[in-house]
Design an enzyme around this catalytic site. Structure first.
Site, PDB file in Angstrom:
ATOM      1  CG  HIS A  16       3.136 -87.306   8.132  1.00 57.05           C
ATOM      2  ND1 HIS A  16       4.326 -87.855   8.532  1.00 57.05           N
ATOM      3  CD2 HIS A  16       3.462 -86.373   7.216  1.00 57.05           C
ATOM      4  CE1 HIS A  16       5.312 -87.307   7.872  1.00 57.05           C
ATOM      5  NE2 HIS A  16       4.825 -86.397   7.067  1.00 57.05           N
TER       6      HIS A  16
ATOM      7  CE1 TYR B 282       6.487 -81.669   6.133  1.00 57.89           C
ATOM      8  CE2 TYR B 282       4.982 -83.442   6.661  1.00 57.89           C
ATOM      9  CZ  TYR B 282       6.128 -82.990   6.056  1.00 57.89           C
ATOM     10  OH  TYR B 282       6.926 -83.863   5.394  1.00 57.89           O
TER      11      TYR B 282
ATOM     12  CG  HIS C  82      13.002 -89.870  10.977  1.00 63.39           C
ATOM     13  ND1 HIS C  82      13.512 -89.109   9.948  1.00 63.39           N
ATOM     14  CD2 HIS C  82      11.686 -89.554  11.057  1.00 63.39           C
ATOM     15  CE1 HIS C  82      12.534 -88.374   9.426  1.00 63.39           C
ATOM     16  NE2 HIS C  82      11.429 -88.623  10.086  1.00 63.39           N
ATOM     17  CG  PHE C  83      10.681 -89.084  16.103  1.00 63.38           C
ATOM     18  CD1 PHE C  83      11.023 -88.750  17.395  1.00 63.38           C
ATOM     19  CD2 PHE C  83      10.032 -90.291  15.882  1.00 63.38           C
ATOM     20  CE1 PHE C  83      10.753 -89.593  18.449  1.00 63.38           C
ATOM     21  CE2 PHE C  83       9.764 -91.146  16.937  1.00 63.38           C
ATOM     22  CZ  PHE C  83      10.122 -90.792  18.207  1.00 63.38           C
ATOM     23  CG  HIS C  84      15.133 -87.923  19.329  1.00 62.86           C
ATOM     24  ND1 HIS C  84      14.500 -89.137  19.373  1.00 62.86           N
ATOM     25  CD2 HIS C  84      14.892 -87.339  20.525  1.00 62.86           C
ATOM     26  CE1 HIS C  84      13.902 -89.272  20.545  1.00 62.86           C
ATOM     27  NE2 HIS C  84      14.117 -88.195  21.262  1.00 62.86           N
TER      28      HIS C  84
ATOM     29  NE  ARG D 117       8.666 -95.781  18.210  1.00 62.21           N
ATOM     30  CZ  ARG D 117       7.786 -94.914  17.676  1.00 62.21           C
ATOM     31  NH1 ARG D 117       7.187 -95.192  16.548  1.00 62.21           N
ATOM     32  NH2 ARG D 117       7.521 -93.778  18.268  1.00 62.21           N
ATOM     33  NE  ARG D 118       5.941 -95.700  21.116  1.00 62.81           N
ATOM     34  CZ  ARG D 118       4.737 -95.437  20.645  1.00 62.81           C
ATOM     35  NH1 ARG D 118       3.967 -96.385  20.250  1.00 62.81           N
ATOM     36  NH2 ARG D 118       4.302 -94.203  20.583  1.00 62.81           N
TER      37      ARG D 118
HETATM   38  C1  HEM Z   1      17.360 -84.424  26.554  1.00 62.55           C
HETATM   39  C2  HEM Z   1      17.034 -84.681  25.346  1.00 62.55           C
HETATM   40  C3  HEM Z   1      16.398 -85.975  24.907  1.00 62.55           C
HETATM   41  C4  HEM Z   1      16.721 -87.269  25.221  1.00 62.55           C
HETATM   42  C5  HEM Z   1      17.884 -87.747  26.069  1.00 62.55           C
HETATM   43  C6  HEM Z   1      15.776 -88.119  24.559  1.00 62.55           C
HETATM   44  C7  HEM Z   1      15.777 -89.502  24.617  1.00 62.55           C
HETATM   45  C8  HEM Z   1      14.810 -90.316  24.081  1.00 62.55           C
HETATM   46  C9  HEM Z   1      14.871 -91.748  24.007  1.00 62.55           C
HETATM   47  C10 HEM Z   1      16.031 -92.606  24.499  1.00 62.55           C
HETATM   48  C11 HEM Z   1      13.723 -92.177  23.412  1.00 62.55           C
HETATM   49  C12 HEM Z   1      13.386 -93.584  23.020  1.00 62.55           C
HETATM   50  C13 HEM Z   1      12.611 -94.323  23.993  1.00 62.55           C
HETATM   51  C14 HEM Z   1      12.182 -95.662  23.490  1.00 62.55           C
HETATM   52  O1  HEM Z   1      11.719 -95.803  22.343  1.00 62.55           O
HETATM   53  O2  HEM Z   1      12.302 -96.602  24.273  1.00 62.55           O
HETATM   54  C15 HEM Z   1      12.927 -91.022  23.138  1.00 62.55           C
HETATM   55  C16 HEM Z   1      11.670 -91.051  22.554  1.00 62.55           C
HETATM   56  C17 HEM Z   1      10.997 -89.920  22.124  1.00 62.55           C
HETATM   57  N1  HEM Z   1      11.452 -88.617  22.176  1.00 62.55           N
HETATM   58 FE1  HEM Z   1      13.145 -87.972  23.024  1.00 62.55          FE
HETATM   59  N2  HEM Z   1      14.878 -87.336  23.882  1.00 62.55           N
HETATM   60  C18 HEM Z   1      15.235 -86.027  24.062  1.00 62.55           C
HETATM   61  C19 HEM Z   1      14.608 -84.917  23.517  1.00 62.55           C
HETATM   62  C20 HEM Z   1      13.450 -84.944  22.789  1.00 62.55           C
HETATM   63  C21 HEM Z   1      12.832 -83.802  22.175  1.00 62.55           C
HETATM   64  C22 HEM Z   1      13.371 -82.373  22.229  1.00 62.55           C
HETATM   65  C23 HEM Z   1      11.699 -84.233  21.597  1.00 62.55           C
HETATM   66  C24 HEM Z   1      10.643 -83.480  20.834  1.00 62.55           C
HETATM   67  C25 HEM Z   1      10.486 -82.197  20.823  1.00 62.55           C
HETATM   68  C26 HEM Z   1      11.601 -85.646  21.843  1.00 62.55           C
HETATM   69  C27 HEM Z   1      10.557 -86.448  21.435  1.00 62.55           C
HETATM   70  C28 HEM Z   1      10.486 -87.803  21.618  1.00 62.55           C
HETATM   71  C29 HEM Z   1       9.369 -88.599  21.212  1.00 62.55           C
HETATM   72  C30 HEM Z   1       8.081 -88.095  20.527  1.00 62.55           C
HETATM   73  C31 HEM Z   1       9.682 -89.918  21.542  1.00 62.55           C
HETATM   74  C32 HEM Z   1       8.837 -91.151  21.252  1.00 62.55           C
HETATM   75  C33 HEM Z   1       7.960 -91.525  22.343  1.00 62.55           C
HETATM   76  C34 HEM Z   1       7.224 -92.771  21.985  1.00 62.55           C
HETATM   77  O3  HEM Z   1       7.752 -93.617  21.264  1.00 62.55           O
HETATM   78  O4  HEM Z   1       6.084 -92.875  22.428  1.00 62.55           O
HETATM   79  N3  HEM Z   1      12.687 -86.051  22.561  1.00 62.55           N
HETATM   80  N4  HEM Z   1      13.614 -89.890  23.522  1.00 62.55           N
END
Ligand code: HEM
Ligand SMILES: [Cu+2]
Ligand SMILES: [Cu+2]
Lengths: 175, 562
Positions: B232, B236, B383-385, B446-447
């Site tokens: 967490h 921050y 939320h975190f996006h 998710r995931r």
């Molecule tokens: C092109 C832009 C982006 C797209 C299309 C995108 C799309 C996604 C999607 C669809 C997931 C969900 C996957 C799942 O749970 O099955 C995901 C997870 C995630 N995204 Fe993004 N995202 C983008 C940008 C970002 C950015 C800028 C960050 C952080 C700086 C980020 C951080 C994360 C994180 C930490 C996860 C979770 C991974 C996990 O659950 O292990 N994403 N993203």
């Protein structure tokens, strides 16, 4: 230190909001009695569960009747199924009855979530998750593993059939 | 004077750090769009569902760890140098850079190994589809854990360079107040040191030896707890740099001044105190943890809202001041006088706006009992996006439009693309994230690589599942486009020739209420660190003691796959 009047008002309102949140949650926990998942399930050896030698009901998972108004469901989560729960082995329980789910893992972390209900717990190897609920509405509920548990994680679903209490036949479930 | 001319050495450092950050952003965004299309079922030709998780690991590691850490290292290098008016210690800073880069390459190689069939390297399968949370007993190649450890140790060294700068500055200016930006950098790094201890112990003392086979088993609940002790506060660590930008640069871009320097310091001290003792709120639904500890984490979490609410006030007040300086009038009319045609300003504002929405869904997450409805559903990425994926990432991109000219000495090119980019990101995120939130309420996890399960079908509470999927896919496409536009502007700017005068500089107007109004005790880092540690002992001492009491590896789990 100089604090502007508007800032003081804002600060006061912010603290009020926060205390309000804490109060409603405290009420939800204490007053309305929403139970948290906690350490009440105890510990268990994940390898023993995997080998079926834990010496507990997890060696023969399924529904166990405590008495007329309380059933306990033992579920083993493993890559990539719930036993019982997955495929053509749904969890069958009566409606309007206290049901305690006791869930543990035989290998890695899993999730145990009954879709659109408050039944949602992590399943951590070595720990037994315990959740007690009462389903009012008979019907078929989706069951999902919501924690990534390996390459076929997305196949790890299942279902929970909630049967009207009068039609529930424990014998049919237990064998 | 342009920053690059005054501080050529630190400029080079910042450029190198940004270069890695931008590369990670590009690759991470590529993975992101593949995921968005795959898991919604719109286009599934890129990867198999089994390989989906390798991409997801890459997406999480590259964006949440590599992009953020490298960008923050660059931003902080600039902020420290600019506010203390001295070059950073070079050897320390470059060692930090190379350590972090080595760690990144090791982790990336381990992850990519999973796509090319996990060949055996040093006696272990070269794969790391364990996601960026790497929960034991799921095991990755040891290189993945070593890489993660190097990134963290590198970031520690980078922090030492800022402290060294501050000490040197102190000895020359014993009676002056610490300049605000340096104060913010140092407070953030103190918080970072305290919170990374958890993951460092997890990785170095437990996971590396365990993945190498030196110890047989680890306790999954203990390693998970150590992870979230860090997991967490890391949030921050992403937000505080964005706040640094909003507090110090944004008012200037708006044509005004910071409203209150003392309150900005209070906010950062509150983050230092409250960020770490909250990690159990990620474990509200974990078995094996007594309810009382979850409750303590919940109250702390709620108080952590305070610094963010104060920030909302100060930032908006400063911007309003700027707008009125520019002739803005009326209750809301002043909004029109803001420099919306400036990509840096527009980007930061849109990021802040999205953060407000993210804060709202965060309060739901923090509610110990409502959390049951959304824990580990698609709500959470929704939320975190908004927070790290927009509040941080869009602020980083926006401020690059302002910062990169100063560290390269080149004018911003492709201004029209740069100006459209934050709006594209904003619309894309509005679509993707609102649909993710609603999908989460419908119970979609998710995931997960597949949109359907054999045993049952999801039903939307608000809107249909099909419409949510479409929105996630279209939103994801727009986001990918936004990232590509940003990288295009950066490449054009970076590769252009120097010439002409820059329209930006890093001079800052004095705040309306300056540091002289803030009590000296605010600069007393020893005191704040001590209080922070006491709070952590209260929140974490008893539960960790009970997890360790029966033996560190009890109940233990051997690695899977063995
Ligand atoms: C092109 C832009 C982006 C797209 C299309 C995108 C799309 C996604 C999607 C669809 C997931 C969900 C996957 C799942 O749970 O099955 C995901 C997870 C995630 N995204 Fe993004 N995202 C983008 C940008 C970002 C950015 C800028 C960050 C952080 C700086 C980020 C951080 C994360 C994180 C930490 C996860 C979770 C991974 C996990 O659950 O292990 N994403 N993203
Ligand atoms: Cu599972
Ligand atoms: Cu799973």
């Amino acid at each position: 230190m100089q604090v502007h009047n508007f800032e003081k008002i804002w600060l006061g309102a912010a603290i009020l909001l926060i205390v309000g949140f804490i109060a409603t949650i405290s009420y939800g926990t204490v007053g309305a009695g929403i139970q948290m998942v906690d350490d009440s399930g105890g510990q268990i050896s994940a390898q023993a569960v995997q080998n079926g030698e834990s010496g507990t009901q997890f060696d023969d998972p399924g529904v166990v009747r405590q008495n007329d108004s309380h059933y306990v469901v033992y579920v083993v989560a493993q890559q990539f199924q719930f036993v019982p729960g997955s495929g053509d082995n749904p969890i069958r329980i009566p409606a309007d009855t206290r049901v305690t789910f006791r869930v543990t893992s035989a290998d890695v972390l899993h999730g145990f979530s009954i879709v659109e209900t408050n039944v949602n717990t992590m399943v951590i190897p070595g720990q037994v998750a315990e959740v007690t609920v009462r389903f009012d509405e008979p019907g078929t509920y989706g069951l999902v593993c919501h924690e990534y548990c390996g390459a076929a994680h997305h196949t790890m679903g299942g279902s929970v059939e909630v049967v009207p209490r009068s039609q529930y036949d424990y014998q049919e479930v237990s064998d | 004077m342009v920053f690059v001319d005054s501080y050529p050495k630190t400029s080079k450092l910042v450029r190198s750090e940004f270069l890695v950050a931008f590369a990670a952003l590009g690759l991470g965004a590529l993975f992101g769009i593949v995921q968005a299309l795959h898991r919604t079922g719109l286009f599934r030709g890129f990867v198999s569902s089994a390989d989906y998780y390798t991409l997801l690991t890459g997406h999480g590691v590259l964006l949440a760890l590599v992009f953020t850490t490298f960008f923050i290292a660059g931003l902080f290098a600039w902020a420290t140098t600019n506010s203390l008016e001295r070059e950073l210690p070079q050897r320390l800073s470059w060692s930090a850079f190379w350590l972090m880069l080595t760690g990144t390459v090791l982790a990336a190689v381990a992850i990519i190994g999973g796509i090319v069939g996990a060949p055996t390297v040093f006696g272990h399968d070269l794969q790391a589809d364990v996601l960026f949370t790497f929960y034991a007993p799921m095991k990755a190649h040891p290189a993945f854990y070593v890489g993660a450890a190097l990134i963290i140790v590198g970031s520690w060294l980078a922090g030492l360079a800022y402290f060294k700068s501050l000490w040197d500055w102190r000895s020359e200016n014993p009676d002056e107040r610490i300049p605000l930006r340096a104060f913010m950098v140092v407070t953030t790094m103190l918080m970072w040191y305290i919170s990374t201890i958890g993951v460092a112990v997890e990785v170095v003392a437990l996971l590396i030896p365990w993945s190498l086979g030196l110890i047989q088993s680890v306790d999954p609940l203990l390693t998970r707890t150590l992870f979230w002790y860090f997991g967490h506060p890391v949030v921050y660590f992403w937000l505080m740099p964005a706040y640094l930008v909003w507090y110090t640069v944004l008012p200037k871009l708006a044509g005004g001044r910071l409203f209150s320097d003392p309150l900005a310091r209070v906010v950062f001290v509150l983050f230092l105190l409250l960020s770490t003792p909250v990690g159990f709120h990620h474990q509200y639904v974990d078995p094996g943890i007594p309810e009382g500890f979850k409750f303590i984490a919940m109250t702390n979490t709620m108080f952590l809202l305070l610094p963010s609410l104060l920030t909302a006030f100060t930032v908006v007040a400063s911007i309003e001041h700027g707008a009125r300086q520019r002739g803005g009038e009326g209750y809301f009319g002043w909004l029109r006088s803001l420099p919306w045609g400036d990509p840096a300003f527009a980007g930061c504002m849109l990021a802040g706006l999205m953060f407000a929405a993210g804060g709202f869904s965060g309060m739901i997450n923090a509610g110990m009992n409502i959390n049951y409805l959304i824990h580990n559903t698609l709500w959470v990425p929704g939320h975190f996006h908004l927070t790290v994926g927009t509040a941080f990432a869009l602020t980083a991109m926006a401020i690059s439009y302002w910062l990169v000219p100063q560290i390269t000495g080149k004018r911003l090119r492709q201004r029209t693309v740069a100006l459209a980019q934050p709006y594209v990101w904003f619309v894309g995120m509005a679509l993707m994230s609102n649909a993710m939130h609603r999908a989460g309420l419908a119970g979609i996890p998710r995931r997960t690589a597949e949109p359907n399960y054999d045993e049952f079908a999801f039903e939307g509470l608000v809107g249909t599942v099909g419409e949510m999927r479409l929105q996630i896919a279209i939103g994801g496409l727009l986001l990918f486009l936004g990232a590509a536009m940003f990288l295009f502007v950066m490449a054009e700017t970076w590769l252009a020739h120097r010439g002409g005068t820059l329209s930006v500089n890093s001079e800052f107007p004095d705040p309306l209420s300056g540091p002289e109004h803030s009590p000296r005790i605010l600069d007393n880092y020893k005191l704040w660190t001590a209080i922070a540690l006491v709070l952590i002992v209260i929140a974490y001492g008893p539960p960790l003691a009970s997890m360790v009491a029966d033996g560190i590896a009890v109940p233990g789990s051997p690695p899977i796959p063995v």
